[in-house]
Structure formats: C-alpha cells, structure tokens
Design an enzyme around this catalytic site. Structure first.
Site, PDB file in Angstrom:
ATOM      1  N   CYS A 353      36.952  37.955  38.091  1.00 13.26           N
ATOM      2  CA  CYS A 353      36.127  39.106  38.461  1.00 13.26           C
ATOM      3  C   CYS A 353      36.590  40.353  37.696  1.00 13.26           C
ATOM      4  O   CYS A 353      36.411  40.433  36.490  1.00 13.26           O
ATOM      5  CB  CYS A 353      36.134  39.304  39.968  1.00 13.26           C
ATOM      6  SG  CYS A 353      34.737  40.301  40.560  1.00 13.26           S
ATOM      7  N   HIS A 450      34.896  33.924  42.445  1.00 13.90           N
ATOM      8  CA  HIS A 450      36.023  33.893  43.363  1.00 13.90           C
ATOM      9  C   HIS A 450      36.057  32.537  44.075  1.00 13.90           C
ATOM     10  O   HIS A 450      35.036  31.875  44.235  1.00 13.90           O
ATOM     11  CB  HIS A 450      35.875  34.973  44.440  1.00 13.90           C
ATOM     12  CG  HIS A 450      36.019  36.370  43.937  1.00 13.90           C
ATOM     13  ND1 HIS A 450      37.229  36.904  43.571  1.00 13.90           N
ATOM     14  CD2 HIS A 450      35.090  37.356  43.755  1.00 13.90           C
ATOM     15  CE1 HIS A 450      37.052  38.158  43.196  1.00 13.90           C
ATOM     16  NE2 HIS A 450      35.771  38.455  43.291  1.00 13.90           N
TER      17      HIS A 450
END
Length: 504
Positions: A353, A450
C-alpha cells in the site's frame, strides 16, 4: 435524516477501561466467542475507535447504481476481529466512528465507513456531539438483530476534560441505558489506584451504573493479590467480578493499534530475516502477523535511531496513513540509503500500500489530503508515480493469481492513484487483472493489497520465492483456535452466567 432504526431486541453490556490498552478489545472478542458458543447471537459495538488498523466491511451507507460493485466501508480492526469471534460479517454499524491519526493533533474522521475529512483535535471535539444521533442509530440497528451486544468503551471513561464531548463512554452508557463493567490491567501495576481513582472521578449516577470490576492480565498467586481486591471493593462498593489470567497466545491475534509495537514482536529466530522500518503513522501493520508466526522467519521491527540490519534478506515497507510523512521519516533516519544499499547487494524490497507508493519515483499530494500540499521523492526502485486524491478505494479480494499460481485473499484500502511503466510488469494477475508492480530483476515488488500473507498458499509461495523455508501452518485456523482458547480461559476465569445476568 436517518431512517428510523428498528427497536432494540437484545440485552447489552458495556466494558469500560481504567485506561487505554487494558485489554478491552481482546476481552470483548473472547466474550463474543464464549457467548456465541453458548448459542446466543452476539454482536460487538464500539461507538468510536482510534486506530490506523482497519478492516473492510460488507456494507456501506452509500448506494450505487444496480450494475455498480457493492459499496464497502471500513471499521477498526478490533471490531472486525470481534465480529469474526461472533461468526458475523463486519458491519459499519459495529464501529460507526473511526479516527485514523495522520498528524500529532489531527485525524481522518470516518463516519459509518466513509471519510468525512481531516479534523484537528480541537475542532473534532466540537463535531462529536453532532455524531451521536448516527452512533445511536447504528447501536439500535446492531441491538435489533442480536441477543447480546457487547459494547466496548474507548480509553478511560474518567477523562474529565473530555466529559463535555463524550460519545463513547459514560455519555453513551447514559443515552443507551447500558450497565457497565470496569476493566483494569494488573500487569502494568497501579490497578488499585486506577479502580479507586475511577470511583472518585465519577459522579453518583455513573457509579451506580457500574456493576463491578474485572482485573485483567493477572500473573502470579491470587491469594497474594486478594487483599488488594478487598481494598478496591471496600473503597468503591463495586464487587469483584473476576480475575482474568494472562492469556499466553494473545500474540496469535491481530493487534489493534501501534501500542503493540512498543512490545517485542513475536519472532521464531528463523533463517529468513525480514526487516520492517517502523515508519510514521503505520497502518494495517497486522499484515505482517502471518509472517511473524512462521518458524522460518525472523521478522525485525527497525525502530528510529537504528540502521536497517545488514543481514536482512528482505526489507518490507508497510502501510502508512501519511505516505509523504513516512518517506520523510525514512530519509531522516537514513533508511533510504540503507535500503538502496541493501538492493545493490542483491537484497529484496517489498512495499504494501503506502509502502508500494514509496517505492516509486515521486508521491504527490496536490490538495493536501494527507498533510501540507506538495510532493516528495520516492526511493526510485519502481518506475511508478503516485498522486494522492480521489475517493478511497475499499475492495475485498478473493481471486486466483496467475503469477504465483495460488489463491490470494485480502483487501484494498487506500487513497491515491499510481501510474507509470512499472505497472506493465505486475506483482499479481488476479483473475487476469494486473495488480502492483515488480522490477525487471524481480527483487523489488509492491502492491495495494493488504492481508495477502494471511493466505496460506500465497505466503508459502512468497517465502520460497525470497529464499526462505515456509511451514505448513494454517494462519486463519490459528486465529480461530486462539479465539477458542481465549473463550475457554474466560469460561474458567469468569462467571459468565453472572456476567450475562448483568446485561440489560
């Protein structure tokens, strides 16, 4: 205007703490699992949470067109774990207000899964009373479909300077007419003063609402500690409702917030060394829990003031709520020099991310969404550029990956769009869709997903790819086993029938 919520069906019980990090979230998760196993439909609720560890929900307050993908929201990771313990899907109503810190005195405010913007603390205190109708609406929706609602307070309920704008402790207990159990932490010391001090700082009506107290994280012989409990009961009039022993496998469950990083990470001293710089405003760092549970992995958090270890096989950059500020930390600590030297020596670098964004050549924030407007140079290990802006992307992923040949599960939760030639060589191809980027030499990789290391097949594949030896551990099964073990312990340490009888 909010649609009328259905009438309350179930009983409720609130757990408040004498301070932050006394174990409220874990206790509620264990109680959710214990009462669910008894045949009750149990649901968690926390009016306001402050954490950069978040989870994607199945629902949202937004409505898109009939052909659009189902919208999603986000809640604190702790409430998602409690929902899992209850056998429920995570809902925005379980945690209607989520604060995601991104400055020393400010946070992004997420209301029922959607960001309202960034608010300095002094302005947010004025906003809070206006959020109470939405909070109560969410509470009623949860209570209308449950036999038992376990409500978690936030921090300490006796912060007198916050009384005027309280929406998550005694004010919520008053408005929703909730009985309260006080939880204190024996491990840190000062439990007696914390409980008696709480009594002193509450008024008569609040004292009457508290039905008793529980001592958490207890180690040693209770016979030696029992006189202390007698003092707490004598001074407050509140009965002792139980003593919960230290739960040895708590580290098998995702931690809620960065307080957990003050304690040593679980590491098996394996041969594959993964170094993780402890950047500012870290987000969703529970991504790394499945790796730290691997016996062949030595996962090391690198704290400020220390260099990236020279023997690291992999440097992994985690998520952050403020990508440019995290890059500033990396540069200020000299970690950028360490990472580039690590790569030149043949080491691998991974970004998740915000960590993925940092691997590019530049991160721009023209509208000042995460901080002052501007741009910051990246590490330059991937030929990509990122611009912060647009709507937050909240997507659950469960797809076949053509690159690794495994099933990949996880979620996206980010603002910003990444572009550049580096995307032509993706890290994943999820059901044919490219995701992330990988350098031509295969030693630098990153993406927005994630939770990917929680997928056992992918984790084993990735560890083998970077030169480690993967085990046959089943991470998600271990999480459920830990929840069961916690529920088993609570059955022994507490009178759950008596506790349930206190619910109203």
């Amino acid at each position: 205007m909010l649609d009328p919520a259905p009438p309350r069906r179930g009983r409720s019980l609130m757990i408040q703490g004498t301070s932050s990090d006394v174990g409220k979230s874990l206790l509620v998760a264990g109680l959710c699992r214990a009462y669910t196993r008894r045949g009750l439909k149990v649901a968690p609720f926390k009016a306001q949470n402050m954490s950069n560890n978040a989870a994607v929900t199945v629902d949202s307050d937004l409505e898109d067109g009939p052909d659009a993908p189902a919208p999603r929201g986000e809640i604190g990771r702790a409430q998602a774990l409690q929902a899992r313990a209850s056998g429920l899907a995570a809902s925005i109503h379980m945690n209607p207000v989520l604060l995601k810190p991104q400055a020393l005195v400010g946070s992004q405010v997420v209301l029922r899964g959607r960001a309202l913007g960034n608010w300095p603390a002094r302005h947010y205190h004025n906003l809070k009373p206006m959020l109470l109708p939405a909070i109560m609406d969410s509470y009623r929706r949860i209570a209308a479909d449950a036999d038992l609602v376990l409500v978690e307070g936030a921090g300490s309920g006796t912060e007198v300077y916050l009384r005027h704008c309280d929406i998550t402790n005694m004010k919520l207990a008053e408005v929703a007419d909730l009985p309260v159990v006080l939880l204190t932490d024996n491990d840190r010391g000062g439990a007696i003063a914390a409980v008696v001090g709480s009594w002193l700082l509450h008024d008569d009506a609040e004292r009457a609402r508290i039905r008793g107290y529980i001592v958490n994280k207890f180690r040693g012989y209770f016979s030696l500690y029992e006189p202390g409990c007698d003092v707490m009961t004598e001074k407050t009039g509140w009965p002792l409702l139980g003593v919960v022993r230290w739960f040895d496998t708590a580290d098998h469950l995702p931690a809620e917030d960065a307080l957990a990083l003050a304690r040593p990470a679980r590491s098996e001293g394996g041969s594959l060394v993964i170094a993780v710089p402890q950047i500012s405003r870290m987000a969703n760092f529970d991504d790394l829990d499945p790796l730290s549970s691997e016996p062949g992995v030595d996962l090391r958090w690198v704290r400020p003031g220390r260099p990236i270890p020279a023997d690291a096989d992999v440097v992994l950059l985690p998520g952050s709520k403020t990508t440019r500020a995290a890059l500033d930390t990396i540069i200020a600590e000299g970690w950028d020099i360490d990472i580039l030297a690590h790569h030149r020596r043949g080491g691998r670098v991974v970004g998740i991310c915000a960590g993925f964004q940092m691997l590019g050549t530049v991160v721009r924030d023209p509208h000042g969404i995460e901080g002052p407007p501007g741009e910051t140079r990246g590490l330059g290990l991937l030929d990509i550029e990122t611009t912060i802006g647009g709507d937050k992307r909240l997507v659950e992923i469960d797809a076949d990956d053509a690159v690794s040949g495994t099933r990949v599960t996880g979620y996206e939760m980010h603002m910003g769009r990444t572009e550049g030639p580096g995307l032509k060589n993706p890290w994943f191809r999820l059901d044919g869709r490219p995701e992330g980027a990988m350098s031509p030499d295969g030693r630098v990789m990153g993406g927005y997903l994630h939770g990917i290391f929680g997928a056992d097949g992918f984790r084993r594949h990735w560890i083998a790819e970077v030169g480690g030896a993967a085990s046959e551990r089943r991470y998600q099964a271990e999480v459920d086993a830990a929840l069961d073990a916690l529920a088993d312990q609570l059955e022994q340490d507490l009178d759950l029938d008596a506790l349930l009888a206190l619910a109203k």
